[in-house]
Design a protein around this motif. Structure first.
Motif, mmCIF file in Angstrom:
data_model
loop_
_atom_site.group_PDB
_atom_site.id
_atom_site.type_symbol
_atom_site.label_atom_id
_atom_site.label_comp_id
_atom_site.label_asym_id
_atom_site.label_seq_id
_atom_site.Cartn_x
_atom_site.Cartn_y
_atom_site.Cartn_z
ATOM 1 N N ARG A 1 23.495 -24.528 38.292
ATOM 2 C CA ARG A 1 24.175 -23.713 39.301
ATOM 3 C C ARG A 1 24.276 -22.246 38.908
ATOM 4 N N LEU A 2 23.885 -21.906 37.687
ATOM 5 C CA LEU A 2 23.924 -20.517 37.243
ATOM 6 C C LEU A 2 22.559 -19.865 37.411
ATOM 7 N N GLY A 3 22.589 -18.557 37.626
ATOM 8 C CA GLY A 3 21.355 -17.809 37.777
ATOM 9 C C GLY A 3 20.731 -17.447 36.444
ATOM 10 N N GLU A 4 19.741 -16.589 36.507
ATOM 11 C CA GLU A 4 19.012 -16.180 35.308
ATOM 12 C C GLU A 4 19.866 -15.208 34.484
ATOM 13 N N ASP A 5 19.911 -15.437 33.187
ATOM 14 C CA ASP A 5 20.711 -14.634 32.268
ATOM 15 C C ASP A 5 19.785 -13.699 31.497
ATOM 16 N N PRO A 6 19.956 -12.376 31.626
ATOM 17 C CA PRO A 6 19.072 -11.450 30.915
ATOM 18 C C PRO A 6 19.093 -11.596 29.403
ATOM 19 N N LEU A 7 20.084 -12.274 28.861
ATOM 20 C CA LEU A 7 20.174 -12.445 27.411
ATOM 21 C C LEU A 7 19.544 -13.742 26.915
ATOM 22 N N ARG A 8 19.131 -14.594 27.821
ATOM 23 C CA ARG A 8 18.544 -15.868 27.404
ATOM 24 C C ARG A 8 17.024 -15.755 27.294
ATOM 25 N N ALA B 1 14.984 -17.110 30.271
ATOM 26 C CA ALA B 1 15.249 -16.583 31.611
ATOM 27 C C ALA B 1 13.946 -16.194 32.304
ATOM 28 N N ASP B 2 13.923 -16.396 33.610
ATOM 29 C CA ASP B 2 12.758 -16.052 34.419
ATOM 30 C C ASP B 2 13.207 -15.106 35.537
ATOM 31 N N PRO B 3 12.955 -13.805 35.393
ATOM 32 C CA PRO B 3 13.422 -12.860 36.409
ATOM 33 C C PRO B 3 12.798 -13.072 37.775
ATOM 34 N N THR B 4 11.663 -13.748 37.841
ATOM 35 C CA THR B 4 11.052 -13.978 39.154
ATOM 36 C C THR B 4 11.867 -14.971 39.984
ATOM 37 N N VAL B 5 12.634 -15.829 39.317
ATOM 38 C CA VAL B 5 13.504 -16.760 40.051
ATOM 39 C C VAL B 5 14.608 -15.979 40.751
ATOM 40 N N ALA B 6 15.205 -15.018 40.018
ATOM 41 C CA ALA B 6 16.220 -14.165 40.646
ATOM 42 C C ALA B 6 15.605 -13.328 41.765
ATOM 43 N N TRP B 7 14.432 -12.799 41.526
ATOM 44 C CA TRP B 7 13.755 -11.969 42.535
ATOM 45 C C TRP B 7 13.506 -12.752 43.811
ATOM 46 N N GLN C 1 26.892 -14.873 40.316
ATOM 47 C CA GLN C 1 26.480 -15.532 39.082
ATOM 48 C C GLN C 1 25.406 -16.584 39.298
ATOM 49 N N GLU C 2 25.255 -17.045 40.521
ATOM 50 C CA GLU C 2 24.176 -17.987 40.817
ATOM 51 C C GLU C 2 22.833 -17.272 40.990
ATOM 52 N N VAL C 3 22.863 -15.935 41.049
ATOM 53 C CA VAL C 3 21.636 -15.145 41.140
ATOM 54 C C VAL C 3 21.285 -14.553 39.781
ATOM 55 N N VAL C 4 22.208 -13.790 39.224
ATOM 56 C CA VAL C 4 22.045 -13.214 37.882
ATOM 57 C C VAL C 4 23.319 -13.522 37.103
ATOM 58 N N ALA C 5 23.205 -14.248 36.024
ATOM 59 C CA ALA C 5 24.374 -14.697 35.269
ATOM 60 C C ALA C 5 24.716 -13.717 34.154
ATOM 61 N N GLY C 6 26.001 -13.372 34.075
ATOM 62 C CA GLY C 6 26.479 -12.551 32.970
ATOM 63 C C GLY C 6 26.773 -11.116 33.314
ATOM 64 N N VAL C 7 26.331 -10.660 34.480
ATOM 65 C CA VAL C 7 26.542 -9.267 34.876
ATOM 66 C C VAL C 7 27.907 -9.127 35.533
ATOM 67 N N GLY C 8 28.672 -8.112 35.100
ATOM 68 C CA GLY C 8 29.963 -7.798 35.691
ATOM 69 C C GLY C 8 29.953 -6.402 36.276
ATOM 70 N N VAL C 9 31.145 -5.873 36.570
ATOM 71 C CA VAL C 9 31.234 -4.589 37.273
ATOM 72 C C VAL C 9 30.681 -3.429 36.447
ATOM 73 N N VAL C 10 30.759 -3.526 35.117
ATOM 74 C CA VAL C 10 30.282 -2.415 34.299
ATOM 75 C C VAL C 10 28.764 -2.350 34.313
ATOM 76 N N THR D 1 11.936 -5.380 38.685
ATOM 77 C CA THR D 1 11.447 -5.559 37.318
ATOM 78 C C THR D 1 12.074 -4.537 36.380
ATOM 79 N N ALA D 2 12.159 -3.286 36.844
ATOM 80 C CA ALA D 2 12.767 -2.237 36.025
ATOM 81 C C ALA D 2 14.254 -2.499 35.820
ATOM 82 N N LEU D 3 14.950 -2.954 36.865
ATOM 83 C CA LEU D 3 16.374 -3.279 36.743
ATOM 84 C C LEU D 3 16.587 -4.397 35.724
ATOM 85 N N TRP D 4 15.780 -5.437 35.828
ATOM 86 C CA TRP D 4 15.908 -6.573 34.911
ATOM 87 C C TRP D 4 15.660 -6.145 33.467
ATOM 88 N N GLU D 5 14.615 -5.383 33.243
ATOM 89 C CA GLU D 5 14.300 -4.944 31.884
ATOM 90 C C GLU D 5 15.405 -4.063 31.314
#
Length: 264
Positions: free
Chosen positions: A121-128, A131-137, A154-163, A189-193
């Motif tokens: 139920r969680l989305g892709e985590d940039p720290l894992r 992770a597959d950014p194309t799934v979020a895309w 969090q079901e789209v991108v996991a771990g990102v908060g307001v900051v 792609t640039a945002l994810w990286e």
């Protein structure tokens, strides 16, 4: 609320302190007595994080799952701990020290099926690393919702908060209200990286710093707290890049800041 880099640091600290040895697990507060009894005396095998969720795997196949929420916090120490102070939900004790958990939103014991369901139920985590950014895309580019809103789901991108949300959108020059379906794949792609880089730096440093040296008052050495962000909590102040007043709004009951000129 702690963002993904904090939870991953917590997972790493707990793993370094307890993995490979039996752990005494208790609930001084009493609200986790049944769960503590299931884990007490078992060997902690490994710790992990997915987004804002911490997972500690024990040798009988059970997993301690913790979500800190707004007020949760881990405290660790060496040697023999003092008598618990305050509302300690969970206390872990091992050969290399102790850890206390206070105020989490979620604290439970999961079986393997429960862990699989959590990951699903969680989305892709940039720290894992898996992770597959194309799934979020695939979800983002079909959505009419704002990019800022999607980054907080969090079901789209996991771990990102307001900051991280505010800062990465500024660094990319993307207006927070821009619909996900209008985002180009190259922009995503640039945002994810950038998210992956900034969050990994947060894990190493234990704090979030998103400004580049040329945009700080002190261009060498450690960034000061006042120099750490471009837009987060800087509403009404001049943009570090163009001087425009930083804008503020509420989006889905969360604070949102951006530069109207740099993020048209």
């Amino acid at each position: 609320m702690p963002e993904g880099h904090t939870v991953r640091r917590d997972a790493r600290r707990l793993g370094e302190r307890f993995a490979g040895s039996p752990v005494v697990v208790s609930s001084p507060q009493g609200r986790f007595e049944d769960g503590a009894a299931l884990l007490d005396g078992r060997t902690l095998v490994a710790t992990d994080a997915h987004g804002k969720h911490l997972l500690a795997d024990f040798d009988d196949g059970r997993t301690l799952h913790v979500h800190l929420g707004l007020y949760g916090k881990w405290t660790t120490g060496d040697g023999v701990p003092e008598a618990p102070r305050g509302q300690v939900r969970v206390r872990l004790e091992g050969e290399r020290g102790w850890a206390d958990l206070r105020g989490p939103t979620a604290c439970e014991v999961l079986d393997p099926a429960g862990v699989d369901a959590l990951h699903a139920r969680l989305g892709e985590d940039p720290l894992r690393p898996d992770a597959d950014p194309t799934v979020a895309w695939a979800r983002i580019h079909r959505s009419r919702s704002s990019t800022a809103g999607l980054l907080m789901q969090q079901e789209v991108v996991a771990g990102v908060g307001v900051v991280y949300r505010a800062e990465v959108l500024f660094r990319a020059g993307v207006n927070p209200y821009r619909p996900g379906r209008e985002l180009e794949e190259s922009e995503w792609t640039a945002l994810w990286e950038d998210l992956s880089t900034l969050m990994a730096a947060g894990v190493r440093a234990g704090r979030i710093v998103t400004t580049r040296p040329e945009h700080r008052s002190r261009r060498t050495g450690r960034a000061t707290r006042a120099d750490s962000f471009y837009v987060y909590r800087r509403q009404g102040q001049p943009c570090r890049v163009c001087g425009t007043e930083i804008a503020y709004a509420q989006l889905a009951q969360r604070n949102l800041t951006w530069c109207p000129s740099c993020q048209p």
